[in-house]
Design an enzyme around this catalytic site. Structure first.
Site, PDB file in Angstrom:
ATOM      1  N   CYS A  31       0.839  -1.190   0.000  1.00  0.00           N
ATOM      2  CA  CYS A  31       0.000   0.000   0.000  1.00  0.00           C
ATOM      3  C   CYS A  31       0.877   1.243   0.000  1.00  0.00           C
ATOM      4  O   CYS A  31       1.839   1.340   0.768  1.00  0.00           O
ATOM      5  CB  CYS A  31      -0.919   0.005   1.227  1.00  0.00           C
ATOM      6  SG  CYS A  31      -2.085   1.385   1.242  1.00  0.00           S
ATOM      7  N   TRP A  47      -1.421   4.397  -5.186  1.00  0.00           N
ATOM      8  CA  TRP A  47      -1.856   5.623  -5.860  1.00  0.00           C
ATOM      9  C   TRP A  47      -0.635   6.400  -6.320  1.00  0.00           C
ATOM     10  O   TRP A  47       0.464   6.225  -5.806  1.00  0.00           O
ATOM     11  CB  TRP A  47      -2.705   6.461  -4.904  1.00  0.00           C
ATOM     12  CG  TRP A  47      -1.991   6.810  -3.630  1.00  0.00           C
ATOM     13  CD1 TRP A  47      -1.153   7.871  -3.409  1.00  0.00           C
ATOM     14  CD2 TRP A  47      -2.023   6.071  -2.393  1.00  0.00           C
ATOM     15  NE1 TRP A  47      -0.675   7.843  -2.113  1.00  0.00           N
ATOM     16  CE2 TRP A  47      -1.204   6.755  -1.469  1.00  0.00           C
ATOM     17  CE3 TRP A  47      -2.695   4.913  -1.978  1.00  0.00           C
ATOM     18  CZ2 TRP A  47      -1.020   6.320  -0.154  1.00  0.00           C
ATOM     19  CZ3 TRP A  47      -2.494   4.482  -0.675  1.00  0.00           C
ATOM     20  CH2 TRP A  47      -1.669   5.184   0.212  1.00  0.00           C
TER      21      TRP A  47
END
Length: 298
Positions: free
Chosen positions: A250, A297
């Site tokens: 992540c 992201w």
């Protein structure tokens, strides 16, 4: 959404409201196919949003209702839940970095949501309400069986979902149930400034909930990142993968996730005695069985 650089069609539609002919010609040019490079440079690279374009082209004065019709709706901001309902049954925690910087044009810029949330610190006299909703992620979640080992790689605010994972497993262990090994690879720039949830993570390690590996990239002459910690624990990672472990990544997609993926391939090649194509097939197998999950992201 007044903070995102407008698309060329918006600029073209607004150009008609420029009283100055030079400004009108400029806006029409950058919104045309011939002015694509100039648009990329002046709007995208300089990160000019609509208010700044109005400032830089003072004769551009569109009716406010027309302007609002052209602009897109502000999109929801998604944050990983950084807590477990097993420990925090009546609250949801969010871990987010405050975004604040200067654009290439020298203008101050800040994150729309984080800068808004920054001001909302509740006290005895001040209480705030914000619109939120929960979006379920059917893939990026703990294995159904708590005995399955997990490997978590989450530098910076990429730690957020793993705090929830760890709290969940801590609650299970406190109930006297068995849990599989849980490795956490966490990284940040400075230990003294950026070590998120430091006391809590160290306490979880003392309880035996996790094995914690940390990299503080700016605290030593040689920069150390989470992929370097993985390299040091290559054998351990390989053994856990072979025993059915799930691995989660992540954080930043542009560099971190790519480097971690490469390191994972190297580990599988070295300890699995595989060629590169075989290692890639092994990783695809992990992904297809939902044992290798990424929430990244850019």
């Amino acid at each position: 959404d007044i903070t995102t650089p407008p698309r060329t069609n918006v600029i073209k539609d607004l150009a008609q409201y420029a009283a100055d002919e030079n400004e009108k010609a400029f806006l029409l040019k950058i919104s045309s196919n011939e002015g694509k490079n100039q648009y990329n440079d002046w709007v995208m690279k300089d990160q000019r949003h609509i208010l700044q374009i109005l400032e830089d082209c003072p004769s551009l004065q569109p009716p406010i209702d027309y302007l609002l019709e052209l602009l897109p709706r502000l999109q929801a901001r998604y944050y990983s839940i950084a807590s477990s309902p097993k420990i925090h049954a009546r609250s949801i925690h969010v871990c987010a970095a405050l975004v604040r910087y200067k654009t290439r044009a020298g203008r101050p810029a800040e994150g729309v949501c984080t800068s808004w949330l920054e001001k909302m610190i509740p006290s005895e006299t001040d209480q705030f309400k914000i619109p939120v909703f929960v979006r379920r992620n059917q893939k990026f979640r703990l294995p159904r069986r708590a005995t399955v080992p997990i490997i978590m790689v989450g530098p910076g605010t990429g730690l957020a979902p793993f705090r929830g994972f760890i709290q969940h497993r801590a609650a299970i262990m406190r109930e006297g149930r068995e849990c599989g090994e849980s490795l956490l690879f966490f990284g940040c720039r400075h230990e003294k400034k950026d070590f998120l949830y430091e006391e809590e993570l160290k306490e979880f390690e003392k309880e035996g909930v996790i094995k914690l590996y940390t990299a503080f990239s700016r605290d030593s002459e040689k920069k150390v990142y989470v992929q370097h910690l993985m390299e040091q624990e290559s054998l351990k990672i390989w053994e856990l993968l072979e025993s059915g472990a799930h691995i989660y990544v992540c954080g930043d997609a542009k560099r971190m996730a790519r480097d971690v993926h490469k390191q994972l391939l190297d580990i599988i090649q070295d300890y699995g005695k595989m060629e590169q194509t075989e290692a890639e097939t092994y990783v695809i197998g992990l992904e297809n069985s939902f044992r290798y999950q990424k929430d990244v992201w850019s």
